[in-house]
Design a protein around this motif. Structure first.
Motif, PDB file in Angstrom:
ATOM      1  N   PHE A   1      -8.676  -1.327   9.382  1.00  0.00           N
ATOM      2  CA  PHE A   1      -9.345  -1.316  10.399  1.00  0.00           C
ATOM      3  C   PHE A   1      -9.037  -2.081  11.637  1.00  0.00           C
ATOM      4  O   PHE A   1      -9.030  -3.274  12.155  1.00  0.00           O
ATOM      5  CB  PHE A   1     -10.917  -2.335  10.107  1.00  0.00           C
ATOM      6  N   ASP A   2      -7.893  -0.971  12.652  1.00  0.00           N
ATOM      7  CA  ASP A   2      -7.602  -1.293  13.473  1.00  0.00           C
ATOM      8  C   ASP A   2      -7.937  -0.985  14.842  1.00  0.00           C
ATOM      9  O   ASP A   2      -9.166  -0.642  14.936  1.00  0.00           O
ATOM     10  CB  ASP A   2      -5.894  -1.018  13.344  1.00  0.00           C
ATOM     11  N   SER A   3      -7.338  -1.240  15.948  1.00  0.00           N
ATOM     12  CA  SER A   3      -7.787  -0.938  17.243  1.00  0.00           C
ATOM     13  C   SER A   3      -8.353   0.440  17.278  1.00  0.00           C
ATOM     14  O   SER A   3      -9.399   0.819  17.753  1.00  0.00           O
ATOM     15  CB  SER A   3      -6.905  -1.215  18.254  1.00  0.00           C
ATOM     16  N   GLU A   4      -7.584   1.376  16.751  1.00  0.00           N
ATOM     17  CA  GLU A   4      -7.909   2.865  16.540  1.00  0.00           C
ATOM     18  C   GLU A   4      -9.227   2.954  15.986  1.00  0.00           C
ATOM     19  O   GLU A   4      -9.961   4.000  16.056  1.00  0.00           O
ATOM     20  CB  GLU A   4      -6.812   3.775  16.327  1.00  0.00           C
ATOM     21  N   TYR A   5      -9.409   2.316  14.967  1.00  0.00           N
ATOM     22  CA  TYR A   5     -10.687   2.654  14.003  1.00  0.00           C
ATOM     23  C   TYR A   5     -11.704   2.041  14.798  1.00  0.00           C
ATOM     24  O   TYR A   5     -12.865   2.660  14.826  1.00  0.00           O
ATOM     25  CB  TYR A   5     -10.355   1.851  12.743  1.00  0.00           C
TER      26      TYR A   5
ATOM     27  N   ALA B   1     -22.724  -0.684  12.236  1.00  0.00           N
ATOM     28  CA  ALA B   1     -22.789  -1.494  11.138  1.00  0.00           C
ATOM     29  C   ALA B   1     -21.276  -1.702  10.470  1.00  0.00           C
ATOM     30  O   ALA B   1     -20.976  -2.777  10.155  1.00  0.00           O
ATOM     31  CB  ALA B   1     -23.533  -0.918   9.913  1.00  0.00           C
ATOM     32  N   LEU B   2     -20.432  -0.909  10.751  1.00  0.00           N
ATOM     33  CA  LEU B   2     -18.996  -0.899  10.245  1.00  0.00           C
ATOM     34  C   LEU B   2     -18.363  -2.052  11.084  1.00  0.00           C
ATOM     35  O   LEU B   2     -17.682  -2.954  10.617  1.00  0.00           O
ATOM     36  CB  LEU B   2     -18.339   0.616  10.501  1.00  0.00           C
ATOM     37  N   ARG B   3     -18.723  -2.166  12.338  1.00  0.00           N
ATOM     38  CA  ARG B   3     -18.177  -3.015  13.156  1.00  0.00           C
ATOM     39  C   ARG B   3     -18.656  -4.598  12.890  1.00  0.00           C
ATOM     40  O   ARG B   3     -17.936  -5.506  12.837  1.00  0.00           O
ATOM     41  CB  ARG B   3     -18.215  -3.053  14.605  1.00  0.00           C
ATOM     42  N   ASP B   4     -20.002  -4.738  12.389  1.00  0.00           N
ATOM     43  CA  ASP B   4     -20.643  -5.817  12.200  1.00  0.00           C
ATOM     44  C   ASP B   4     -20.328  -6.566  10.722  1.00  0.00           C
ATOM     45  O   ASP B   4     -20.722  -7.531  10.664  1.00  0.00           O
ATOM     46  CB  ASP B   4     -21.972  -5.519  12.365  1.00  0.00           C
ATOM     47  N   HIS B   5     -19.631  -5.656  10.128  1.00  0.00           N
ATOM     48  CA  HIS B   5     -19.227  -6.280   8.700  1.00  0.00           C
ATOM     49  C   HIS B   5     -17.835  -6.074   8.264  1.00  0.00           C
ATOM     50  O   HIS B   5     -17.432  -5.288   7.511  1.00  0.00           O
ATOM     51  CB  HIS B   5     -20.169  -5.310   7.610  1.00  0.00           C
ATOM     52  N   PRO B   6     -17.050  -7.013   8.780  1.00  0.00           N
ATOM     53  CA  PRO B   6     -15.686  -7.047   8.638  1.00  0.00           C
ATOM     54  C   PRO B   6     -15.624  -7.607   7.140  1.00  0.00           C
ATOM     55  O   PRO B   6     -16.296  -8.490   6.411  1.00  0.00           O
ATOM     56  CB  PRO B   6     -15.128  -8.168   9.220  1.00  0.00           C
ATOM     57  N   GLU B   7     -14.641  -6.801   6.418  1.00  0.00           N
ATOM     58  CA  GLU B   7     -14.978  -6.575   4.874  1.00  0.00           C
ATOM     59  C   GLU B   7     -14.777  -7.933   4.302  1.00  0.00           C
ATOM     60  O   GLU B   7     -15.301  -8.168   3.081  1.00  0.00           O
ATOM     61  CB  GLU B   7     -14.054  -5.730   4.302  1.00  0.00           C
ATOM     62  N   LYS B   8     -14.106  -8.915   4.776  1.00  0.00           N
ATOM     63  CA  LYS B   8     -13.672 -10.220   3.997  1.00  0.00           C
ATOM     64  C   LYS B   8     -14.810 -11.326   4.544  1.00  0.00           C
ATOM     65  O   LYS B   8     -15.530 -11.903   3.897  1.00  0.00           O
ATOM     66  CB  LYS B   8     -12.305 -10.558   4.270  1.00  0.00           C
ATOM     67  N   LEU B   9     -14.830 -11.264   5.928  1.00  0.00           N
ATOM     68  CA  LEU B   9     -15.827 -12.192   6.718  1.00  0.00           C
ATOM     69  C   LEU B   9     -17.433 -11.919   6.225  1.00  0.00           C
ATOM     70  O   LEU B   9     -18.118 -12.885   6.286  1.00  0.00           O
ATOM     71  CB  LEU B   9     -15.821 -11.973   8.291  1.00  0.00           C
TER      72      LEU B   9
ATOM     73  N   PRO C   1      -4.922 -12.747   4.564  1.00  0.00           N
ATOM     74  CA  PRO C   1      -5.493 -12.186   5.669  1.00  0.00           C
ATOM     75  C   PRO C   1      -6.632 -11.681   5.729  1.00  0.00           C
ATOM     76  O   PRO C   1      -6.977 -11.062   4.709  1.00  0.00           O
ATOM     77  CB  PRO C   1      -4.013 -11.222   6.018  1.00  0.00           C
ATOM     78  N   LEU C   2      -7.459 -11.831   6.966  1.00  0.00           N
ATOM     79  CA  LEU C   2      -8.650 -11.190   7.007  1.00  0.00           C
ATOM     80  C   LEU C   2      -8.548  -9.527   7.100  1.00  0.00           C
ATOM     81  O   LEU C   2      -9.450  -8.708   6.745  1.00  0.00           O
ATOM     82  CB  LEU C   2      -9.257 -11.746   8.157  1.00  0.00           C
ATOM     83  N   ASP C   3      -7.284  -9.191   7.510  1.00  0.00           N
ATOM     84  CA  ASP C   3      -7.115  -7.598   7.774  1.00  0.00           C
ATOM     85  C   ASP C   3      -6.405  -6.934   6.574  1.00  0.00           C
ATOM     86  O   ASP C   3      -6.167  -5.910   6.600  1.00  0.00           O
ATOM     87  CB  ASP C   3      -6.533  -7.339   9.310  1.00  0.00           C
ATOM     88  N   GLY C   4      -5.915  -7.430   5.517  1.00  0.00           N
ATOM     89  CA  GLY C   4      -5.538  -6.988   4.357  1.00  0.00           C
ATOM     90  C   GLY C   4      -6.249  -6.046   3.424  1.00  0.00           C
ATOM     91  O   GLY C   4      -7.336  -6.089   3.762  1.00  0.00           O
TER      92      GLY C   4
ATOM     93  N   THR D   1     -16.545 -11.635  -3.266  1.00  0.00           N
ATOM     94  CA  THR D   1     -15.314 -11.785  -2.883  1.00  0.00           C
ATOM     95  C   THR D   1     -15.056 -10.978  -1.752  1.00  0.00           C
ATOM     96  O   THR D   1     -14.380 -11.393  -0.712  1.00  0.00           O
ATOM     97  CB  THR D   1     -14.142 -11.641  -3.842  1.00  0.00           C
ATOM     98  N   GLU D   2     -15.916 -10.016  -1.530  1.00  0.00           N
ATOM     99  CA  GLU D   2     -15.716  -8.733  -0.574  1.00  0.00           C
ATOM    100  C   GLU D   2     -16.586  -7.765  -0.407  1.00  0.00           C
ATOM    101  O   GLU D   2     -17.518  -7.507  -1.324  1.00  0.00           O
ATOM    102  CB  GLU D   2     -14.344  -8.068  -0.604  1.00  0.00           C
ATOM    103  N   ILE D   3     -17.272  -7.379   0.820  1.00  0.00           N
ATOM    104  CA  ILE D   3     -18.236  -6.436   1.059  1.00  0.00           C
ATOM    105  C   ILE D   3     -17.442  -5.165   1.723  1.00  0.00           C
ATOM    106  O   ILE D   3     -17.280  -5.372   3.063  1.00  0.00           O
ATOM    107  CB  ILE D   3     -19.570  -7.084   1.954  1.00  0.00           C
ATOM    108  N   ASN D   4     -17.116  -4.228   1.120  1.00  0.00           N
ATOM    109  CA  ASN D   4     -16.377  -2.965   1.282  1.00  0.00           C
ATOM    110  C   ASN D   4     -17.289  -2.093   2.178  1.00  0.00           C
ATOM    111  O   ASN D   4     -18.215  -1.498   1.563  1.00  0.00           O
ATOM    112  CB  ASN D   4     -15.522  -2.225   0.612  1.00  0.00           C
TER     113      ASN D   4
END
Length: 314
Positions: A91-95, A118-126, A161-164, A280-283
């Motif tokens: 989930f990078d800048s282009e995503y 909803a994709l933006r509002d739910h970072p998968e680890k946070l 990492p949060l973005d792993g 542990t995560e919400i994908n």
């Protein structure tokens, strides 16, 4: 109905296990037409609606040459029956930019799943932090001193990492604290990058369970990704072995508690990662494991998904 899948290049699909492919196959079986594009094919010109350069395809049933391409054209996203965002992480800048284009298409009348906001509002680890009753003790911080204090309290911890993705960048530090400082510096880059720290959950030996929730309802089987050898990571990408198994009572409790809330927010498909009885995560970006569960447990996950999609569009 014509369905548009926004995904990775079709030529990169491993169709023997790919979840997006299984969705396409079930949709075509029901008579729906299939189109595909990549995020880079989506564009928006001022004064116009969001368009994409799309490929109209037909699945062949042949694993090697699995689709034929009937046509390539530029079409408005609002003209499709549904748009399914299935681009794999990161989930990078282009995503992030792609979700904004898809959200504009929504304003124009497109039906997008999962919803871009909803994709933006739910970072998968946070995203797990909203549900502390199901989470192992967890810290999100940039401060090395806080990491040290968390380790002193819990003794056996995981740092990541949060973005792993795919188990990338996950470290375990035991009671001796060996390499804690070095690992923290590596992950948080001298305080510039936020990391997540969690109390180690020993039940990882029995697997990191992927629980699929579709339309707010859990699939009755999970895929336990079991670490192999000396690994602590169960991710399939890290060599874990996937074993389908019925949901446990705690699995079901977590899925039934979160499912309706997440569905109401526009998340038609969610993958909950659970170790033991801890979330542990919400994908939400591109949850997988449809084919593994279907093949091992005999439960038709793609059919459940297309049922839910059709119901959402009715």
């Amino acid at each position: 109905m014509n369905l548009l899948f926004v995904a990775d290049p079709l030529e990169s699909f491993k169709v023997y296990k790919d979840t997006t492919f299984s969705m396409m196959r079930e949709a075509q079986r029901r008579g729906h037409r299939i189109s595909a594009c990549e995020p880079r094919d989506v564009s928006w010109r001022s004064g116009d609606v969001v368009h994409a350069r799309v490929r109209d395809i037909t699945l062949t049933g042949d694993e090697d040459s699995w689709f034929t391409e009937a046509d390539t054209s530029t079409r408005a996203l609002k003209d499709f029956g549904a748009v399914l965002m299935r681009k794999d992480p990161p989930f990078d800048s282009e995503y992030f930019y792609a979700t904004h284009l898809l959200e504009q298409a929504e304003r124009e009348g497109a039906r997008v799943f999962n919803r871009p906001a909803a994709l933006r509002d739910h970072p998968e680890k946070l995203a797990i932090m909203e549900f502390p009753e199901f989470v192992s003790p967890t810290l999100v911080t940039r401060d090395p001193a806080e990491v040290r204090a968390f380790h002193a309290e819990h003794r056996d911890i995981i740092l990541k990492p949060l973005d792993g993705m795919g188990g990338m960048g996950i470290f375990r530090v035991g009671a001796d604290g060996l390499n804690l400082g070095s690992i923290t510096e590596t992950l948080n880059q001298d305080g510039a990058v936020t990391l997540m720290v969690q109390r180690f959950v020993p039940e990882i030996a029995q697997g990191d369970k992927r629980i699929l929730v579709i339309g707010g309802k859990p699939v009755p089987f999970s895929l336990a990704r079991i670490p192999q050898g000396s690994e602590i990571r169960g991710n399939l990408a890290a060599g874990g072995k996937g074993v389908a198994q019925p949901l446990s009572a705690s699995d079901l409790r977590i899925a039934e508690a979160l499912g309706p809330t997440l569905a109401q927010r526009g998340l038609l498909l969610v993958g909950l990662d659970v170790i033991g009885d801890r979330l542990t995560e919400i994908n939400v970006t591109s949850p997988t494991c449809f084919q593994e569960i279907t093949q091992q447990a005999g439960f038709d996950v793609p059919a459940m998904f297309v049922d839910a999609l059709e119901a959402a569009l009715s």
